[in-house]
Design an enzyme around this catalytic site. Sequence first.
Site, PDB file in Angstrom:
ATOM      1  N   GLU A 149     -10.340  21.687  34.103  1.00 31.70           N
ATOM      2  CA  GLU A 149      -9.752  20.377  33.794  1.00 31.70           C
ATOM      3  C   GLU A 149     -10.465  19.770  32.589  1.00 31.70           C
ATOM      4  O   GLU A 149     -11.691  19.730  32.549  1.00 31.70           O
ATOM      5  CB  GLU A 149      -9.898  19.439  35.003  1.00 31.70           C
ATOM      6  CG  GLU A 149      -9.225  18.096  34.773  1.00 31.70           C
ATOM      7  CD  GLU A 149      -9.381  17.118  35.943  1.00 31.70           C
ATOM      8  OE1 GLU A 149     -10.511  16.931  36.412  1.00 31.70           O
ATOM      9  OE2 GLU A 149      -8.372  16.535  36.362  1.00 31.70           O
ATOM     10  N   SER A 163     -13.069   4.070  42.997  1.00 29.79           N
ATOM     11  CA  SER A 163     -11.867   4.303  42.184  1.00 29.79           C
ATOM     12  C   SER A 163     -12.198   4.875  40.807  1.00 29.79           C
ATOM     13  O   SER A 163     -13.276   4.668  40.273  1.00 29.79           O
ATOM     14  CB  SER A 163     -11.050   3.011  42.067  1.00 29.79           C
ATOM     15  OG  SER A 163     -11.821   1.950  41.579  1.00 29.79           O
ATOM     16  N   CYS A 173      -3.892  12.129  36.320  1.00 26.54           N
ATOM     17  CA  CYS A 173      -4.288  13.263  37.149  1.00 26.54           C
ATOM     18  C   CYS A 173      -3.155  14.274  37.228  1.00 26.54           C
ATOM     19  O   CYS A 173      -3.365  15.453  37.444  1.00 26.54           O
ATOM     20  CB  CYS A 173      -4.665  12.785  38.528  1.00 26.54           C
ATOM     21  SG  CYS A 173      -3.644  11.437  39.073  1.00 26.54           S
ATOM     22  N   GLU A 205      -8.729  12.102  46.574  1.00 30.92           N
ATOM     23  CA  GLU A 205      -7.751  12.706  45.654  1.00 30.92           C
ATOM     24  C   GLU A 205      -8.530  13.034  44.397  1.00 30.92           C
ATOM     25  O   GLU A 205      -9.129  12.146  43.790  1.00 30.92           O
ATOM     26  CB  GLU A 205      -6.601  11.746  45.380  1.00 30.92           C
ATOM     27  CG  GLU A 205      -5.778  11.409  46.633  1.00 30.92           C
ATOM     28  CD  GLU A 205      -5.258  12.624  47.379  1.00 30.92           C
ATOM     29  OE1 GLU A 205      -5.005  13.670  46.750  1.00 30.92           O
ATOM     30  OE2 GLU A 205      -5.123  12.550  48.616  1.00 30.92           O
TER      31      GLU A 205
END
Length: 545
Positions: free
Chosen positions: A425, A187, A327, A293
């Site tokens: 990003e 995570s 995100c 993800e």
Amino acid sequence: MSLAISKVPTPINEPVRNYAPGSAERASLKATLGELSATQTEMPLVIAGKEVRTGKLGRAVMPHRHAHVLGEFHQGGAGEVQSAIDAALRVQKDWAGLPWEARASVFLKAADLLAGPYRDVLNAATMLGQSKTCHQAEIDSACELIDFFRFNVAFYEQVLREQPQSSPGMWNRLEHRPLEGFVFAVSPFNFTSIAGNLPTAPALCGNTVLWKPASTSVYSAHFLMQLFKEAGLPDGVINLVTGSGADIGNPVLASPHLAGIHFTGSTKVFHQMWRTVGDNIDTYKSYPRLVGETGGKDFIIAHPSADPVALTTAIVRGAFEYQGQKCSAASRVYVPSNIWPLIKDALVSQVDGIRMGDVADFSNFMGAVIDASSFRTQKAAIDEAKAASDADILVGGGYDDSEGYFVRPTIIVTTNPDYRTLRDELFGPVLTLHVYDENKWLETLDIVDRTSPYALTGAVFAQDRHAIEQAMDHLRNAAGNFYINDKPTGAVVGQQPFGGARASGTNDKAGSILNLLRWISPRSIKETFVPATRYAYPFMDDDRP
Ligand code: NAD
């Protein structure tokens, strides 16, 4: 034994508390913040339900006051990984063998505990350890995680009800087995709800799990493990192994029993894990399910017909809530030349007015970025823009890490549609904005589509219905979560299943039935009631007179 076809409670999204001045919830949360701030918490690994102390310690600090140590966490390595895998494999049959209602009850109980007695501690831990305001913590560590628990149970019931047709004389069934082996849940730092969902979604389906949280969120992970235990999760079903990514990841990915990876984090790390799985493919007993993800470069594009006030609000909230570390946060904005003069001053004054500081002071809208590494990334982007000939800092541009990792909310305006920070990003409060010729709407849609490798979230602002349809069409593959006249953040479990494609991930939609389907390996069962007793078929019979 299950002697009923049970119906699960209909899930309803957990209401968001507002923590207004004078409210009981505000007083109670503030008291918990005070208690946790005054305590040093020791955070062991948890393997087979036992606390494991390695003595190799890492520190959990407040990002907004990095001298304040919240506690120390023990870090594992290959030995602890092996113990955790052994524990997970040992209990797998018993856990999967429980009636599904028993597994579901554990997570429904976890939801109620989190909605009640655990709410303050998880919110306070997320505020202090991850620098979230009380509202950002409430919608994450309380509401979204409660929703994951409750909705996943309802989705799992739907999975189990998925059954095939049966012709006369037989009964066909599908048994939704868990995967054979263990699942590796990895995570990110930015959402306690994601940290809670990654190990529990596979566990609900009967899998057992080795869970590695980000080192910057071990503090809230520690309290999540307490929640799972109190909810009745049997020992060994979820094993918490903290430590550096590669120290834990490499031995886990070398195990022949790896059945799946449930990852959320950066594209770079997921690429690395996928590559390692590819290299190890001959050693695995099954093909591991890879669910990831990953990163984003989420956009807002405004049409010349856009409502300037709604657009301005969406930019400010979408880009700067939780310091741009969602995100889904808007990080590139395309504004037509006719709208730009209508929003420019409002943007500057609203962003300039944002209060930033200690999250225990409830008047702040923003806290600090997560750590020194993120601070450096934001600082580099800001310094680069200050020096660039094709970019300017419209507002913000300040940073100071003397007390906490603080970066002022910043808007870079560039004349260059290929400017680096429209593509890469940054994962912080630095937004890049490009003003385009209002007559070049369709060309700009193409630019939005091709500028960045990611495809997570995106929003269009327009009042012209044709323009909305054009954006929907041109940007079909540019975002897995697409918003019309709304900011691109704030997906709600059960309402906007979340995830993106391209470099943003495998798009297995957390918070939906689609995600749970990755954690089962169905067995088809055909039972024939009166089996054939003769091998020859009728066409072979002798038809000569
Ligand atoms: P990160 O990739 O640095 O870390 C994620 C996790 O991977 C951490 O637990 C880390 O310790 C672990 N890790 C690192 N190297 C590893 C290795 N070699 N083997 C195994 N595990 C390893 O990401 P982060 O900084 O924690 O989170 C921010 C990133 O997450 C951003 O890129 C953001 O876009 C992404 N994110 C995506 C979503 C989504 O739904 N798409 C949601 C949240 C965050």
